[in-house]
Design a protein around this motif. Structure first.
Motif, mmCIF file in Angstrom:
data_model
loop_
_atom_site.group_PDB
_atom_site.id
_atom_site.type_symbol
_atom_site.label_atom_id
_atom_site.label_comp_id
_atom_site.label_asym_id
_atom_site.label_seq_id
_atom_site.Cartn_x
_atom_site.Cartn_y
_atom_site.Cartn_z
ATOM 1 N N MET A 53 -7.680 -0.782 -15.557
ATOM 2 C CA MET A 53 -6.418 -0.061 -15.376
ATOM 3 C C MET A 53 -6.000 -0.057 -13.911
ATOM 4 S SD MET A 53 -5.087 0.642 -18.197
ATOM 5 C CE MET A 53 -3.691 1.375 -17.412
ATOM 6 N N ALA A 54 -6.960 0.059 -13.012
ATOM 7 C CA ALA A 54 -6.651 0.016 -11.578
ATOM 8 C C ALA A 54 -6.056 -1.338 -11.218
ATOM 9 C CB ALA A 54 -7.898 0.298 -10.751
ATOM 10 N N SER A 55 -6.663 -2.395 -11.709
ATOM 11 C CA SER A 55 -6.180 -3.742 -11.435
ATOM 12 C C SER A 55 -4.774 -3.955 -11.977
ATOM 13 C CB SER A 55 -7.145 -4.761 -12.044
ATOM 14 O OG SER A 55 -6.692 -6.063 -11.828
ATOM 15 N N GLN A 56 -4.547 -3.547 -13.210
ATOM 16 C CA GLN A 56 -3.233 -3.707 -13.833
ATOM 17 C C GLN A 56 -2.175 -2.877 -13.108
ATOM 18 O OE1 GLN A 56 -2.942 -2.251 -17.878
ATOM 19 N NE2 GLN A 56 -1.389 -3.780 -18.353
ATOM 20 N N THR A 57 -2.511 -1.640 -12.775
ATOM 21 C CA THR A 57 -1.561 -0.766 -12.084
ATOM 22 C C THR A 57 -1.219 -1.318 -10.710
ATOM 23 O OG1 THR A 57 -2.403 1.152 -13.290
ATOM 24 C CG2 THR A 57 -1.157 1.598 -11.285
ATOM 25 N N LEU A 58 -2.217 -1.772 -9.963
ATOM 26 C CA LEU A 58 -1.970 -2.360 -8.646
ATOM 27 C C LEU A 58 -1.099 -3.605 -8.754
ATOM 28 C CD1 LEU A 58 -5.498 -1.834 -7.127
ATOM 29 C CD2 LEU A 58 -3.360 -0.929 -6.160
ATOM 30 N N LYS A 59 -1.350 -4.415 -9.779
ATOM 31 C CA LYS A 59 -0.550 -5.625 -9.993
ATOM 32 C C LYS A 59 0.920 -5.258 -10.213
ATOM 33 C CE LYS A 59 0.107 -8.978 -13.593
ATOM 34 N NZ LYS A 59 -0.306 -9.319 -14.931
ATOM 35 N N TYR A 60 1.160 -4.273 -11.072
ATOM 36 C CA TYR A 60 2.537 -3.849 -11.344
ATOM 37 C C TYR A 60 3.184 -3.233 -10.114
ATOM 38 C CZ TYR A 60 1.661 -4.468 -16.379
ATOM 39 O OH TYR A 60 1.372 -4.975 -17.615
ATOM 40 N N LEU A 61 2.446 -2.394 -9.385
ATOM 41 C CA LEU A 61 3.005 -1.774 -8.181
ATOM 42 C C LEU A 61 3.319 -2.828 -7.116
ATOM 43 C CD1 LEU A 61 0.781 1.433 -7.963
ATOM 44 C CD2 LEU A 61 3.250 1.349 -8.424
ATOM 45 N N GLU A 62 2.515 -3.862 -7.076
ATOM 46 C CA GLU A 62 2.775 -4.967 -6.148
ATOM 47 C C GLU A 62 4.021 -5.743 -6.593
ATOM 48 O OE1 GLU A 62 0.440 -8.696 -4.028
ATOM 49 O OE2 GLU A 62 -0.463 -7.748 -5.776
ATOM 50 N N GLN A 63 4.154 -5.985 -7.887
ATOM 51 C CA GLN A 63 5.316 -6.720 -8.414
ATOM 52 C C GLN A 63 6.634 -6.016 -8.118
ATOM 53 O OE1 GLN A 63 4.487 -7.170 -12.600
ATOM 54 N NE2 GLN A 63 3.454 -9.124 -12.322
ATOM 55 N N ILE A 64 6.629 -4.686 -8.140
ATOM 56 C CA ILE A 64 7.885 -3.959 -7.901
ATOM 57 C C ILE A 64 8.075 -3.595 -6.431
ATOM 58 C CG2 ILE A 64 8.040 -3.117 -10.270
ATOM 59 C CD1 ILE A 64 7.091 -0.375 -9.273
ATOM 60 N N GLY A 65 7.155 -4.024 -5.582
ATOM 61 C CA GLY A 65 7.331 -3.865 -4.142
ATOM 62 C C GLY A 65 6.886 -2.540 -3.559
ATOM 63 N N VAL A 66 6.046 -1.802 -4.284
ATOM 64 C CA VAL A 66 5.596 -0.497 -3.826
ATOM 65 C C VAL A 66 4.258 -0.604 -3.082
ATOM 66 C CG1 VAL A 66 4.842 1.787 -4.648
ATOM 67 C CG2 VAL A 66 6.886 0.717 -5.612
ATOM 68 N N VAL A 67 3.437 -1.572 -3.461
ATOM 69 C CA VAL A 67 2.121 -1.785 -2.861
ATOM 70 C C VAL A 67 2.033 -3.218 -2.355
ATOM 71 C CG1 VAL A 67 -0.344 -2.009 -3.446
ATOM 72 C CG2 VAL A 67 0.934 -0.025 -4.232
ATOM 73 N N ARG A 68 1.338 -3.368 -1.244
ATOM 74 C CA ARG A 68 1.089 -4.704 -0.678
ATOM 75 C C ARG A 68 -0.419 -4.960 -0.720
ATOM 76 N NH1 ARG A 68 4.404 -4.942 3.193
ATOM 77 N NH2 ARG A 68 3.580 -3.164 4.311
ATOM 78 N N ARG A 69 -0.760 -6.155 -1.111
ATOM 79 C CA ARG A 69 -2.161 -6.595 -1.176
ATOM 80 C C ARG A 69 -2.418 -7.473 0.037
ATOM 81 N NH1 ARG A 69 -4.806 -11.159 -3.525
ATOM 82 N NH2 ARG A 69 -6.734 -10.588 -4.561
ATOM 83 N N GLU A 70 -3.468 -7.151 0.783
ATOM 84 C CA GLU A 70 -3.810 -7.952 1.966
ATOM 85 C C GLU A 70 -5.247 -8.422 1.860
ATOM 86 O OE1 GLU A 70 -3.896 -7.684 6.822
ATOM 87 O OE2 GLU A 70 -3.131 -5.997 5.675
ATOM 88 N N VAL A 71 -5.436 -9.728 2.016
ATOM 89 C CA VAL A 71 -6.769 -10.327 1.949
ATOM 90 C C VAL A 71 -7.215 -10.660 3.364
ATOM 91 C CG1 VAL A 71 -8.152 -12.220 1.025
ATOM 92 C CG2 VAL A 71 -6.240 -11.305 -0.316
ATOM 93 N N LEU A 72 -8.356 -10.112 3.748
ATOM 94 C CA LEU A 72 -8.923 -10.416 5.065
ATOM 95 C C LEU A 72 -9.962 -11.512 4.895
ATOM 96 C CD1 LEU A 72 -9.387 -6.798 6.464
ATOM 97 C CD2 LEU A 72 -7.476 -8.368 6.810
ATOM 98 N N GLN A 73 -9.601 -12.717 5.296
ATOM 99 C CA GLN A 73 -10.447 -13.894 5.111
ATOM 100 C C GLN A 73 -11.612 -13.946 6.099
ATOM 101 O OE1 GLN A 73 -10.204 -16.005 2.657
ATOM 102 N NE2 GLN A 73 -8.193 -15.482 1.869
ATOM 103 N N ARG A 74 -11.520 -13.196 7.180
ATOM 104 C CA ARG A 74 -12.554 -13.316 8.218
ATOM 105 C C ARG A 74 -13.903 -12.722 7.803
ATOM 106 N NH1 ARG A 74 -8.734 -9.530 10.608
ATOM 107 N NH2 ARG A 74 -9.609 -7.449 10.443
#
Length: 114
Positions: A53-74
């Motif tokens: 549910m956390a994954s799905q909710t974050l995905k939807y919030l990201e799709q509508i522009g409310v949450v940003r996902r940032e990947v730190l590759q270092r």
């Protein structure tokens, strides 16, 4: 901008409203108020939310522009952080007020099982 009719079945605001005002959307937004969090931190901070549910909710919030996902590759493995966008931050005050109102009146609003 034309005012939307949220009662119309094809209203484009329906999905964002559903995601933001839903049980998990509200909690995810409020959990991200102070700082960006890693996925595991978010799941740990929100009692009762499953990883799915956390994954799905974050995905939807990201799709509508409310949450940003940032990947730190270092780092190995790469760390993924979630944070509110400027749009997402605009929901903090009204959602916080909603929670305060419910908290202040929870005794009179208690669900009574019949």
């Amino acid at each position: 901008m034309e005012k939307l009719d949220i009662f119309a079945k094809d209203c484009p605001a329906r999905f964002p409203l559903q995601v933001i005002s839903g049980k998990w959307g509200l909690l995810v937004i409020l959990a991200l108020e102070k700082k960006p969090l890693r996925f595991s931190e978010l799941v740990h901070n929100i009692g009762g939310i499953s990883e799915r549910m956390a994954s799905q909710t974050l995905k939807y919030l990201e799709q509508i522009g409310v949450v940003r996902r940032e990947v730190l590759q270092r780092s190995k493995p790469p760390q993924v952080y979630y944070e509110l966008t400027s749009l997402g931050r605009r929901f903090l005050k009204p959602l916080g007020e909603l929670v305060e109102t419910v908290s202040a009146h929870v005794d009179t609003m208690a669900y009574r099982r019949g």
